[in-house]
Design a protein around this motif. Structure first.
Motif: not given
Ligand SMILES: [Zn+2]
Lengths: 312, 256
Positions: A97-104, A175-177, A194-196, B144-146
């Motif tokens: 869904t987006h490029h944050h590490p917990d998601h990919f 917006g989140h990314t 996703g993280d929206l 992460g998100c951080t």
């Molecule tokens: Zn995220």
């Protein structure tokens, strides 16, 4: 110091009894053919191994569509086994869904399955993925062992897409990314935000553009008013049967933006802004205090710049 | 009591009172930093150092973004302070800046770059020559998100180099406050191929021409530095001037 710290974290991971590195993933049924793995509403720690995120899958007639792959190779592998325990169909597509590490960072476990994401997400994973992975290693320790970044090869576009006989509506938002994909499964009425969407957990903002995020929330909330809508799987937090995650995320962002502007207008510096109290309504959200402070770090420089005037 | 024993008694008394001041050298570092002993080189030979809780260094215990760690240094409780040295034990460039308060109190907010977890300290020199040292540990993590924001430098930064924006507050809780931002990349020289390029001297003068404060900045001060300080008694426009290590000078006025 760094070496000492990572040694310390590894020790902690061991002390947490996580030697088997079992995330304990159990698929939660959201609707017919739609399942989610709901992570803890916590920060990354050596105890949770990064399982603080929601992932999911859709069982389509022709195979299974996976939405996000989790924070590590181990997570991806365990997720794959947990999916097979629900349905044995082949995996046809993995979407990030987006490029944050917990998601990919679980992508590695899905070798042989096409990996897809928005172009901005593909670019972000390519550019920042390794730095994210390194960071997560530091925060969670050996859970991450053997994890390597796999960049999705297939670019997704907004619009309707027929995948394995299932009609998906892809929403290319931001917006989140820089690039946030939301997926609406029209058959079941389940919306993966996703993280929206954050629910019962304070939103994170390291790459946020609050104005665009608020606009994206409006677009998503319109979907919840459609007759077929059934449920939301947010990026973090429990599944909801209404627009509550979107409203809660919007309320937090509106307050955050207002609080930062007021601080800047009053002439406060970043430390003083961080020290401000959080209203009770938001203080009850898990991680509100730490996410607020982080958000001040991310967003305050931009906000204060708006109120400083050119000096000549 | 003859003269000699009288002198000896006075000497002993003096020694007894001086001793605690000297003892600062051997005091236990409240931050228990393994680098503390090495930090002595920052101070003149024989200087008296004393850990002093009146020197407050405010910073987040965990700094999310190591490129923009906010510090607020307050040594105003000491009374007149001629110089404040800000440093971070474990930074590759230890010395962050010095500021020299004149008409303004010894109070300054700004942001710094940290390479790793470290004590961040301020040493304030009073008229008696004693350095009063305060500080706090800052742990830097991300991920992460951080993770830290990564805003690429805009291509037209050269056109904006050394541009100042600012504002004064004259009413309310923050009356007498000045905030200013100076556009500058503040390159540390530690990134391959990019030489050190940073603001060097900045000074602020009030409407009466008195110097409020002089700042001597080093590489660890964050990109596009933002400073928060207190103006002191004189209202009116505040003049800012300075130059970077390449000799680029600037001059601006912050309206009241
Ligand atoms: Zn995220």
């Amino acid at each position: 110091m760094k070496r000492w710290l990572s040694g310390f974290l590894v020790l902690l991971a061991g002390a947490a009894g996580a030697a088997d590195f079992d995330y304990g993933l159990k698929a939660q049924r959201v609707a017919d053919g739609v399942h989610a793995f709901i992570g803890k509403t916590e920060d990354f720690t050596p105890a949770n191994g990064g399982n603080i995120v929601n992932t999911g899958f859709i069982v389509a007639p022709g195979g299974i569509i996976v939405i996000d792959s989790g924070p590590s190779r181990r997570y991806g592998e365990q997720m794959r086994r947990a999916i097979a325990a629900v349905d044995q169909r082949p995996l046809v597509l993995v979407i990030n869904t987006h490029h944050h590490p917990d998601h990919f960072l679980g992508n590695q476990a899905f070798a042989g399955v096409p990996l897809a994401a928005l172009p901005g997400t593909i670019k972000g994973i390519g550019e920042e993925g390794n730095a994210f992975a390194e960071n997560l290693f530091r925060l969670t320790g050996d859970w991450m062992q053997g994890t390597e970044v796999v960049v999705p090869g297939q670019a997704l576009r907004a619009g309707h897409q027929e995948t394995a006989g299932r009609r998906l509506r892809l929403l290319a938002l931001a917006g989140h990314t820089e690039a946030d994909l939301a997926i609406y499964d029209e058959t079941s009425g389940v919306l993966f935000t996703g993280d929206l969407g954050f629910f019962e957990r304070a939103p994170t903002t390291p790459h946020a553009d609050v104005g665009r995020w608020l606009a994206a929330l409006d677009a998503l909330e319109a979907i919840t008013r459609e007759p077929g809508f059934r449920a939301i799987v947010p990026g973090h937090g429990p599944v909801a049967r209404d627009a509550a995650p979107l409203r809660q995320t919007r309320a937090w962002l509106n307050w955050l933006q207002m609080a930062l502007r007021r601080s800047a207008e009053e002439g406060l510096d970043m430390n003083e802004t961080m020290a401000r109290a959080i209203p009770a309504e938001f203080a009850v959200l898990p991680l509100s205090a730490s996410e607020y402070r982080r958000s001040v770090g991310h967003l305050f420089p931009g906000v204060e710049q708006e109120i400083l005037e050119p000096a000549r | 009591m003859n003269l000699m024993t009288g002198i000896a008694a006075v000497l002993l008394a003096v020694l007894a009172t001086v001793r605690p001041a000297l003892a600062g050298q051997d005091e236990v570092d409240p931050l228990a930093s393994p680098r503390w002993a090495d930090m002595r080189y920052l101070f003149p030979e024989g200087a008296t150092l004393r850990f002093d809780p009146r020197v407050r260094v405010l910073a987040p215990a965990v700094a999310e973004n190591p490129l923009q760690v906010p510090l607020t240094v307050d040594a105003s409780e000491l009374g007149p302070v001629s110089e404040v040295l800000v440093f971070a034990d474990f930074n590759p460039i230890v010395e962050v800046m010095r500021f020299f308060p004149e008409a303004a109190p010894a109070w300054l907010g700004f942001r710094i770059k940290l390479q790793q977890s470290t004590p961040v300290r301020a040493a304030a020199r009073t008229a008696d020559g004693v350095w009063h040292v305060g500080g706090t540990w800052v742990t830097t993590v991300g991920g992460g998100c951080t993770v830290p924001s990564a805003k690429a430098g805009s291509p037209d930064w050269q056109a904006r180099l050394n541009q100042v924006s600012g504002r004064q507050w004259n009413r309310g809780a923050q009356a007498d406050r000045i905030r200013l931002r100076i556009e500058h990349p503040m390159d540390t020289g530690l990134v391959a191929g990019i030489p050190a390029f940073h603001l060097d001297q900045v000074e602020l003068l009030d409407a009466a021409g008195q110097r409020l404060m002089r700042l001597q900045l080093h590489e660890p001060v964050s990109e596009n530095p933002v400073f928060t300080l207190r103006r002191g008694a004189v209202a009116g426009p505040v003049e800012v001037r300075g130059y970077d290590n390449n000799g680029n000078a600037f001059h601006a006025r912050i309206a009241p």
